[in-house]
Design a protein around this motif. Sequence first.
Motif, PDB file in Angstrom:
ATOM      1  N   GLY A  23       0.911  -1.180   0.061  1.00  0.00           N
ATOM      2  CA  GLY A  23      -0.055  -0.188   0.000  1.00  0.00           C
ATOM      3  C   GLY A  23       0.824   1.283  -0.118  1.00  0.00           C
ATOM      4  O   GLY A  23       0.471   2.336  -0.705  1.00  0.00           O
ATOM      5  N   GLN A  47       1.923   6.813  -2.463  1.00  0.00           N
ATOM      6  CA  GLN A  47       2.406   6.427  -1.092  1.00  0.00           C
ATOM      7  C   GLN A  47       1.949   7.348  -0.024  1.00  0.00           C
ATOM      8  O   GLN A  47       1.590   7.184   1.041  1.00  0.00           O
ATOM      9  CB  GLN A  47       3.719   5.958  -1.046  1.00  0.00           C
ATOM     10  CG  GLN A  47       4.780   6.813  -1.462  1.00  0.00           C
ATOM     11  CD  GLN A  47       6.130   6.478  -1.250  1.00  0.00           C
ATOM     12  OE1 GLN A  47       6.479   5.739  -0.270  1.00  0.00           O
ATOM     13  NE2 GLN A  47       6.897   6.499  -2.466  1.00  0.00           N
ATOM     14  N   GLY A  92      -7.029  10.728   2.223  1.00  0.00           N
ATOM     15  CA  GLY A  92      -6.152   9.968   1.310  1.00  0.00           C
ATOM     16  C   GLY A  92      -6.332  10.709  -0.054  1.00  0.00           C
ATOM     17  O   GLY A  92      -5.156  10.913  -0.720  1.00  0.00           O
ATOM     18  N   ALA A 107      -1.615   7.147   0.758  1.00  0.00           N
ATOM     19  CA  ALA A 107      -1.971   5.749   1.572  1.00  0.00           C
ATOM     20  C   ALA A 107      -1.614   5.940   2.904  1.00  0.00           C
ATOM     21  O   ALA A 107      -2.337   5.553   3.810  1.00  0.00           O
ATOM     22  CB  ALA A 107      -1.147   4.641   1.106  1.00  0.00           C
TER      23      ALA A 107
END
Length: 80
Positions: free
Chosen positions: A32, A38, A67, A41
């Motif tokens: 993830g 990234q 996010g 996440a």
Amino acid sequence: MASLLWVLPETYIFALAGLAILSSLQDALAKGLGGKMQFGALVAFVVATTPFAVLGITSAFWAIVAGLAAITPRGAATAA
């Protein structure tokens, strides 16, 4: 085997279960947080782990919103 579970303390059973799923959690976090998004996440993970609610909506929903908001400016800046 079932009789052994009744003898062991509850916290010991929880600790064993946590250790059993630790490698799955490690793999999921690596996948993830290893892609192009990234930062989004990571933000979503941090928001989801905090116990709060806004307007009766829990942190799971706000994690998705945070996010997406975290990756939107970054994606727009690199596309231009």
